[in-house]
Write a protein that holds these residues in place. Structure first.
Motif, PDB file in Angstrom:
ATOM      1  N   LYS A  73      -5.986   0.454 -15.815  1.00  0.00           N
ATOM      2  CA  LYS A  73      -6.868   1.502 -15.308  1.00  0.00           C
ATOM      3  C   LYS A  73      -7.073   2.604 -16.347  1.00  0.00           C
ATOM      4  CE  LYS A  73      -6.850   1.083 -10.311  1.00  0.00           C
ATOM      5  NZ  LYS A  73      -6.519   1.734  -9.043  1.00  0.00           N
ATOM      6  N   GLU A  74      -6.049   2.856 -17.144  1.00  0.00           N
ATOM      7  CA  GLU A  74      -6.188   3.820 -18.238  1.00  0.00           C
ATOM      8  C   GLU A  74      -7.202   3.337 -19.269  1.00  0.00           C
ATOM      9  OE1 GLU A  74      -2.186   4.246 -19.697  1.00  0.00           O
ATOM     10  OE2 GLU A  74      -1.638   5.675 -18.127  1.00  0.00           O
ATOM     11  N   LYS A  75      -7.410   2.031 -19.319  1.00  0.00           N
ATOM     12  CA  LYS A  75      -8.363   1.449 -20.277  1.00  0.00           C
ATOM     13  C   LYS A  75      -9.727   1.187 -19.640  1.00  0.00           C
ATOM     14  CE  LYS A  75      -4.650  -0.609 -22.927  1.00  0.00           C
ATOM     15  NZ  LYS A  75      -3.981  -1.816 -23.351  1.00  0.00           N
ATOM     16  N   GLY A  76      -9.917   1.640 -18.396  1.00  0.00           N
ATOM     17  CA  GLY A  76     -11.224   1.531 -17.761  1.00  0.00           C
ATOM     18  C   GLY A  76     -11.391   0.442 -16.722  1.00  0.00           C
ATOM     19  N   ALA A  77     -10.300  -0.158 -16.269  1.00  0.00           N
ATOM     20  CA  ALA A  77     -10.394  -1.200 -15.245  1.00  0.00           C
ATOM     21  C   ALA A  77     -10.895  -0.606 -13.932  1.00  0.00           C
ATOM     22  CB  ALA A  77      -9.036  -1.853 -15.039  1.00  0.00           C
ATOM     23  N   ILE A  78     -11.558  -1.456 -13.159  1.00  0.00           N
ATOM     24  CA  ILE A  78     -12.141  -1.043 -11.885  1.00  0.00           C
ATOM     25  C   ILE A  78     -11.506  -1.858 -10.761  1.00  0.00           C
ATOM     26  CG2 ILE A  78     -14.263  -0.853 -10.533  1.00  0.00           C
ATOM     27  CD1 ILE A  78     -15.761  -0.827 -13.252  1.00  0.00           C
ATOM     28  N   GLU A  79     -11.154  -1.167  -9.678  1.00  0.00           N
ATOM     29  CA  GLU A  79     -10.577  -1.838  -8.508  1.00  0.00           C
ATOM     30  C   GLU A  79     -11.679  -2.141  -7.498  1.00  0.00           C
ATOM     31  OE1 GLU A  79      -7.191  -1.115  -5.066  1.00  0.00           O
ATOM     32  OE2 GLU A  79      -7.276   0.241  -6.784  1.00  0.00           O
ATOM     33  N   PHE A  80     -11.619  -3.334  -6.941  1.00  0.00           N
ATOM     34  CA  PHE A  80     -12.558  -3.778  -5.915  1.00  0.00           C
ATOM     35  C   PHE A  80     -11.776  -4.160  -4.661  1.00  0.00           C
ATOM     36  CE2 PHE A  80     -14.471  -4.692 -10.002  1.00  0.00           C
ATOM     37  CZ  PHE A  80     -15.773  -4.248  -9.854  1.00  0.00           C
ATOM     38  N   GLY A  81     -12.461  -4.180  -3.529  1.00  0.00           N
ATOM     39  CA  GLY A  81     -11.870  -4.684  -2.291  1.00  0.00           C
ATOM     40  C   GLY A  81     -10.639  -3.933  -1.823  1.00  0.00           C
ATOM     41  N   ARG A  82     -10.647  -2.613  -1.927  1.00  0.00           N
ATOM     42  CA  ARG A  82      -9.460  -1.823  -1.560  1.00  0.00           C
ATOM     43  C   ARG A  82      -9.051  -2.018  -0.100  1.00  0.00           C
ATOM     44  NH1 ARG A  82     -10.513   3.820  -4.761  1.00  0.00           N
ATOM     45  NH2 ARG A  82      -9.961   2.975  -6.802  1.00  0.00           N
ATOM     46  N   LEU A  83     -10.020  -2.027   0.792  1.00  0.00           N
ATOM     47  CA  LEU A  83      -9.687  -2.185   2.211  1.00  0.00           C
ATOM     48  C   LEU A  83      -9.033  -3.540   2.457  1.00  0.00           C
ATOM     49  CD1 LEU A  83      -9.688  -1.284   5.151  1.00  0.00           C
ATOM     50  CD2 LEU A  83     -12.038  -2.154   5.342  1.00  0.00           C
ATOM     51  N   ASN A  84      -9.580  -4.576   1.867  1.00  0.00           N
ATOM     52  CA  ASN A  84      -9.002  -5.909   2.051  1.00  0.00           C
ATOM     53  C   ASN A  84      -7.606  -5.991   1.428  1.00  0.00           C
ATOM     54  OD1 ASN A  84      -9.442  -8.621   3.151  1.00  0.00           O
ATOM     55  ND2 ASN A  84      -9.205  -9.246   1.027  1.00  0.00           N
ATOM     56  N   THR A  85      -7.405  -5.320   0.301  1.00  0.00           N
ATOM     57  CA  THR A  85      -6.072  -5.289  -0.310  1.00  0.00           C
ATOM     58  C   THR A  85      -5.079  -4.624   0.631  1.00  0.00           C
ATOM     59  OG1 THR A  85      -6.923  -5.300  -2.569  1.00  0.00           O
ATOM     60  CG2 THR A  85      -4.709  -4.410  -2.251  1.00  0.00           C
ATOM     61  N   LEU A  86      -5.494  -3.533   1.255  1.00  0.00           N
ATOM     62  CA  LEU A  86      -4.629  -2.853   2.222  1.00  0.00           C
ATOM     63  C   LEU A  86      -4.306  -3.787   3.390  1.00  0.00           C
ATOM     64  CD1 LEU A  86      -3.196  -0.323   3.336  1.00  0.00           C
ATOM     65  CD2 LEU A  86      -5.405   0.346   4.332  1.00  0.00           C
ATOM     66  N   ILE A  87      -5.307  -4.477   3.894  1.00  0.00           N
ATOM     67  CA  ILE A  87      -5.100  -5.411   5.006  1.00  0.00           C
ATOM     68  C   ILE A  87      -4.159  -6.542   4.585  1.00  0.00           C
ATOM     69  CG2 ILE A  87      -6.244  -7.114   6.498  1.00  0.00           C
ATOM     70  CD1 ILE A  87      -8.698  -5.163   6.471  1.00  0.00           C
ATOM     71  N   LEU A  88      -4.356  -7.087   3.380  1.00  0.00           N
ATOM     72  CA  LEU A  88      -3.466  -8.143   2.876  1.00  0.00           C
ATOM     73  C   LEU A  88      -2.029  -7.640   2.762  1.00  0.00           C
ATOM     74  CD1 LEU A  88      -5.471 -10.023   0.110  1.00  0.00           C
ATOM     75  CD2 LEU A  88      -4.296 -11.052   2.045  1.00  0.00           C
ATOM     76  N   THR A  89      -1.859  -6.434   2.265  1.00  0.00           N
ATOM     77  CA  THR A  89      -0.520  -5.860   2.113  1.00  0.00           C
ATOM     78  C   THR A  89       0.158  -5.719   3.472  1.00  0.00           C
ATOM     79  OG1 THR A  89      -1.232  -4.665   0.140  1.00  0.00           O
ATOM     80  CG2 THR A  89       0.781  -3.886   1.216  1.00  0.00           C
ATOM     81  N   ILE A  90      -0.576  -5.185   4.436  1.00  0.00           N
ATOM     82  CA  ILE A  90      -0.029  -5.041   5.791  1.00  0.00           C
ATOM     83  C   ILE A  90       0.312  -6.408   6.372  1.00  0.00           C
ATOM     84  CG2 ILE A  90      -0.618  -4.363   8.158  1.00  0.00           C
ATOM     85  CD1 ILE A  90      -2.274  -2.040   6.836  1.00  0.00           C
TER      86      ILE A  90
END
Length: 175
Positions: A28-45
Motif C-alpha cells: 500500500k505504501e507503493k500504491g496498491a489498491i484494495e478492492f472488495g472490502r465489504l466481501n473481505t469483512l464478510i469472509l473474515t467473519i
C-alpha cells in the motif's frame, strides 16, 4: 495426541495473518489498491464463525481427543492446506495478502509457475477449501461442515469472481 499437531498448525495459520498485514502495509505504501472490502469483512467473519462452530461442535462431542481415522484425515487435510498456504505465500510473497489488494503493475507480477498455471486460484481451492473441510473432519463437526461450509462458499465465490474481473481488467497478460 491429535491436539498438539493441531495447535501447531493453528498457530501457523494465525501467523499467516501477520504475514498478510506486513505485506499489505508494504504494498500500500507503493500504491496498491484494495478492492472488495465489504466481501473481505464478510469472509473474515465467516472464517472466524466457521472455526468457532467447528471447535464448539467438536468440543461438545469430545472430538479433539478422539484418535480415529476421521480426525486424522481431517488433521492431515488441514496440515496439507496450511503447507500449501505457505507455498503460495512463498510463490507470491511480495504481493500475498488475505485481502484483495492489487499492487501497481511494476510490482504485481503475474505468477506463471506450475501451481498457478494449473490451479487458477490455489489460495482458495488448495488452501481455504481443504482447510475448512479438514477442520470440520478433525472436530467431527458435521453440521458446521454442511451448513457453515455452504454459507462460507457464497462470499468465497464472490471473492473469486471479483479477483478474476479485477485481474483481467488490470493486467493484459492475465488470461
Amino acid at each position: 495426541m491429535i491436539s498438539i499437531p493441531f495447535y501447531i498448525m493453528l498457530a501457523a495459520r494465525f501467523y499467516s495473518v501477520f504475514i498478510s498485514a506486513r505485506t499489505e502495509k508494504k504494498i500500500k505504501e507503493k500504491g496498491a489498491i484494495e478492492f472488495g472490502r465489504l466481501n473481505t469483512l464478510i469472509l473474515t467473519i465467516c472464517h472466524f464463525l466457521y472455526y468457532g462452530a467447528c471447535i464448539t461442535e467438536g468440543l461438545n462431542k469430545g472430538a479433539l481427543v478422539k484418535d480415529d481415522a476421521v480426525s486424522w484425515t481431517g488433521l492431515t487435510l488441514y496440515g496439507l492446506a496450511i503447507s500449501t498456504l505457505y507455498y503460495v505465500i512463498y510463490q507470491i510473497r511480495n504481493i500475498w495478502t488475505l485481502k484483495l489488494i492489487i499492487a501497481p503493475k511494476k510490482i504485481h507480477i503475474i505468477n506463471k509457475s506450475f501451481l498457478f498455471r494449473y490451479f487458477r486460484h490455489p489460495n482458495y481451492y488448495l488452501t481455504i477449501i481443504p482447510e475448512l473441510i479438514g477442520i470440520a473432519l478433525l472436530f467431527h463437526a458435521w453440521y458446521s461442515l454442511f451448513i457453515g461450509f455452504s454459507i462460507y462458499l457464497i462470499p468465497l465465490l464472490i471473492r473469486i469472481i471479483q479477483e478474476e474481473r479485477i485481474m483481467k481488467f488490470m493486467f493484459d497478460d492475465y488470461k
